[in-house]
Design a protein around this motif. Structure first.
Motif, mmCIF file in Angstrom:
data_model
loop_
_atom_site.group_PDB
_atom_site.id
_atom_site.type_symbol
_atom_site.label_atom_id
_atom_site.label_comp_id
_atom_site.label_asym_id
_atom_site.label_seq_id
_atom_site.Cartn_x
_atom_site.Cartn_y
_atom_site.Cartn_z
ATOM 1 N N GLU A 134 22.130 -28.785 -20.563
ATOM 2 C CA GLU A 134 22.715 -27.510 -20.967
ATOM 3 C C GLU A 134 23.047 -26.636 -19.760
ATOM 4 O O GLU A 134 23.926 -25.786 -19.819
ATOM 5 N N LEU A 135 22.332 -26.831 -18.646
ATOM 6 C CA LEU A 135 22.590 -26.026 -17.454
ATOM 7 C C LEU A 135 23.958 -26.323 -16.859
ATOM 8 O O LEU A 135 24.585 -25.457 -16.249
ATOM 9 N N PHE A 136 24.419 -27.578 -17.017
ATOM 10 C CA PHE A 136 25.679 -27.974 -16.416
ATOM 11 C C PHE A 136 26.882 -27.697 -17.299
ATOM 12 O O PHE A 136 28.008 -27.720 -16.844
ATOM 13 N N GLU A 137 26.639 -27.455 -18.588
ATOM 14 C CA GLU A 137 27.748 -27.120 -19.478
ATOM 15 C C GLU A 137 28.126 -25.672 -19.243
ATOM 16 O O GLU A 137 27.278 -24.786 -19.281
ATOM 17 N N LYS A 138 29.408 -25.452 -19.027
ATOM 18 C CA LYS A 138 29.860 -24.083 -18.764
ATOM 19 C C LYS A 138 29.987 -23.326 -20.083
ATOM 20 O O LYS A 138 30.567 -23.822 -21.058
ATOM 21 N N ASP A 139 29.426 -22.154 -20.119
ATOM 22 C CA ASP A 139 29.571 -21.296 -21.285
ATOM 23 C C ASP A 139 30.954 -20.676 -21.253
ATOM 24 O O ASP A 139 31.432 -20.258 -20.196
ATOM 25 N N PRO A 140 31.612 -20.589 -22.412
ATOM 26 C CA PRO A 140 32.917 -19.925 -22.394
ATOM 27 C C PRO A 140 32.726 -18.457 -22.032
ATOM 28 O O PRO A 140 31.838 -17.785 -22.553
ATOM 29 N N THR A 141 33.544 -18.005 -21.130
ATOM 30 C CA THR A 141 33.411 -16.616 -20.707
ATOM 31 C C THR A 141 33.821 -15.701 -21.852
ATOM 32 O O THR A 141 34.837 -15.945 -22.505
ATOM 33 N N PRO A 142 33.049 -14.685 -22.133
ATOM 34 C CA PRO A 142 33.416 -13.782 -23.224
ATOM 35 C C PRO A 142 34.724 -13.058 -22.895
ATOM 36 O O PRO A 142 35.006 -12.753 -21.740
ATOM 37 N N ALA A 143 35.512 -12.822 -23.951
ATOM 38 C CA ALA A 143 36.797 -12.155 -23.762
ATOM 39 C C ALA A 143 36.574 -10.756 -23.204
ATOM 40 O O ALA A 143 35.701 -10.017 -23.668
ATOM 41 N N GLN A 144 37.343 -10.415 -22.210
ATOM 42 C CA GLN A 144 37.228 -9.096 -21.607
ATOM 43 C C GLN A 144 37.794 -8.054 -22.574
ATOM 44 O O GLN A 144 38.876 -8.234 -23.133
ATOM 45 N N ARG A 145 37.067 -7.000 -22.754
ATOM 46 C CA ARG A 145 37.548 -5.932 -23.628
ATOM 47 C C ARG A 145 38.626 -5.151 -22.914
ATOM 48 O O ARG A 145 38.503 -4.820 -21.740
ATOM 49 N N LYS A 146 39.697 -4.866 -23.643
ATOM 50 C CA LYS A 146 40.805 -4.111 -23.062
ATOM 51 C C LYS A 146 40.514 -2.620 -23.156
ATOM 52 O O LYS A 146 39.918 -2.147 -24.120
ATOM 53 N N THR A 147 40.973 -1.917 -22.159
ATOM 54 C CA THR A 147 40.809 -0.465 -22.176
ATOM 55 C C THR A 147 41.858 0.142 -23.101
ATOM 56 O O THR A 147 42.827 -0.513 -23.494
ATOM 57 N N ARG A 148 41.679 1.394 -23.431
ATOM 58 C CA ARG A 148 42.623 2.089 -24.315
ATOM 59 C C ARG A 148 44.018 2.103 -23.701
ATOM 60 O O ARG A 148 45.020 1.924 -24.398
ATOM 61 N N GLY A 149 44.102 2.298 -22.408
ATOM 62 C CA GLY A 149 45.403 2.312 -21.744
ATOM 63 C C GLY A 149 46.113 0.969 -21.837
ATOM 64 O O GLY A 149 47.329 0.913 -22.039
ATOM 65 N N GLU A 150 45.344 -0.123 -21.693
ATOM 66 C CA GLU A 150 45.960 -1.450 -21.807
ATOM 67 C C GLU A 150 46.439 -1.705 -23.229
ATOM 68 O O GLU A 150 47.458 -2.366 -23.437
ATOM 69 N N LEU A 151 45.690 -1.229 -24.231
ATOM 70 C CA LEU A 151 46.110 -1.411 -25.616
ATOM 71 C C LEU A 151 47.370 -0.603 -25.922
ATOM 72 O O LEU A 151 48.272 -1.076 -26.623
ATOM 73 N N MET A 152 47.458 0.618 -25.409
ATOM 74 C CA MET A 152 48.596 1.488 -25.696
ATOM 75 C C MET A 152 49.853 1.075 -24.924
ATOM 76 O O MET A 152 50.950 1.512 -25.252
ATOM 77 N N LYS A 153 49.693 0.245 -23.922
ATOM 78 C CA LYS A 153 50.827 -0.181 -23.102
ATOM 79 C C LYS A 153 51.854 -0.950 -23.944
ATOM 80 O O LYS A 153 53.060 -0.852 -23.716
ATOM 81 N N ASP A 154 51.383 -1.709 -24.944
ATOM 82 C CA ASP A 154 52.283 -2.526 -25.758
ATOM 83 C C ASP A 154 52.794 -1.803 -27.004
ATOM 84 O O ASP A 154 53.562 -2.380 -27.783
ATOM 85 N N VAL A 155 52.376 -0.569 -27.234
ATOM 86 C CA VAL A 155 52.800 0.174 -28.419
ATOM 87 C C VAL A 155 54.127 0.869 -28.129
ATOM 88 O O VAL A 155 54.263 1.627 -27.176
#
Length: 190
Positions: A134-155
């Motif tokens: 289990e030590l050698f299996e890579k854990d999937p990196t958790p998704a980075q949370r987007k900031t409010r500015g990054e979310l509003m960029k696509d609106v």
């Protein structure tokens, strides 16, 4: 209890003394690397440790040894690696080459150098032991949370539906409903 003089006269003691005088007895490696003050001897001890490591690494490849023997071998290899590091430091102090600088690097299964590989290592069959795999299996990196500015960029206006008529789907449907006359009544505003 025999006296020291009697102990010294035993056959084994006399044989051992004769061997020491002839130089046939192997010299034992000092417990501490700092006890060695000669560069050739320090390099000799380092080579001896490397040969011990290679023998144990060859032994640990056999998965049929049993879990406890594999764990013991892996512990012994790591202890020898640590001791080899002490001898390399001592060799450098005595004016010898810096083996740590141009020594072999630890590589992963893809051939990339492993970051932070100065700790405990697993060799051969020890990699397949329960709890180690289990030590050698890579854990999937958790998704980075987007900031409010990054979310509003696509609106934009399209997000709110202001440009729905431009896609070419809505206007023909409205025209069809107008011909059929099936529009719901307009809401009353008071």
């Amino acid at each position: 209890m025999a006296r020291n003089a009697e102990k010294a006269m035993t056959a084994l003691a006399r044989f051992r003394q004769a061997q020491l005088e002839e130089g046939k007895v192997k010299e034992r490696r000092p417990f501490l690397a700092s006890e060695c003050s000669e560069l050739p001897k320090a390099e000799k001890w380092r080579r001896q440790i490397i040969s011990e490591i290679s023998k144990k690494v060859a032994q640990i490849q056999n998965a049929g040894l049993g879990e406890f023997r594999i764990r013991d071998l892996n512990d012994e290899i790591n202890k020898l690696l640590r001791e080899k590091g002490h001898w390399e430091v001592r060799i450098k102090e005595l004016g010898g080459p810096d083996y740590r600088r141009f020594g072999p690097k630890m590589l992963d299964h893809e051939g990339k150098e492993v970051p932070g590989n100065r700790g405990y290592k697993y060799f051969g069959a020890a990699r397949d032991l329960p709890g180690v795999r289990e030590l050698f299996e890579k854990d999937p990196t958790p998704a980075q949370r987007k900031t409010r500015g990054e979310l509003m960029k696509d609106v934009d206006a399209e997000y709110y539906g202001y440009r729905d008529e431009d896609d070419g789907v809505l206007l023909p449907l409205e025209a069809q409903y107008e011909k059929e006359g099936e529009f719901p009544p307009e809401p009353r505003h008071f």
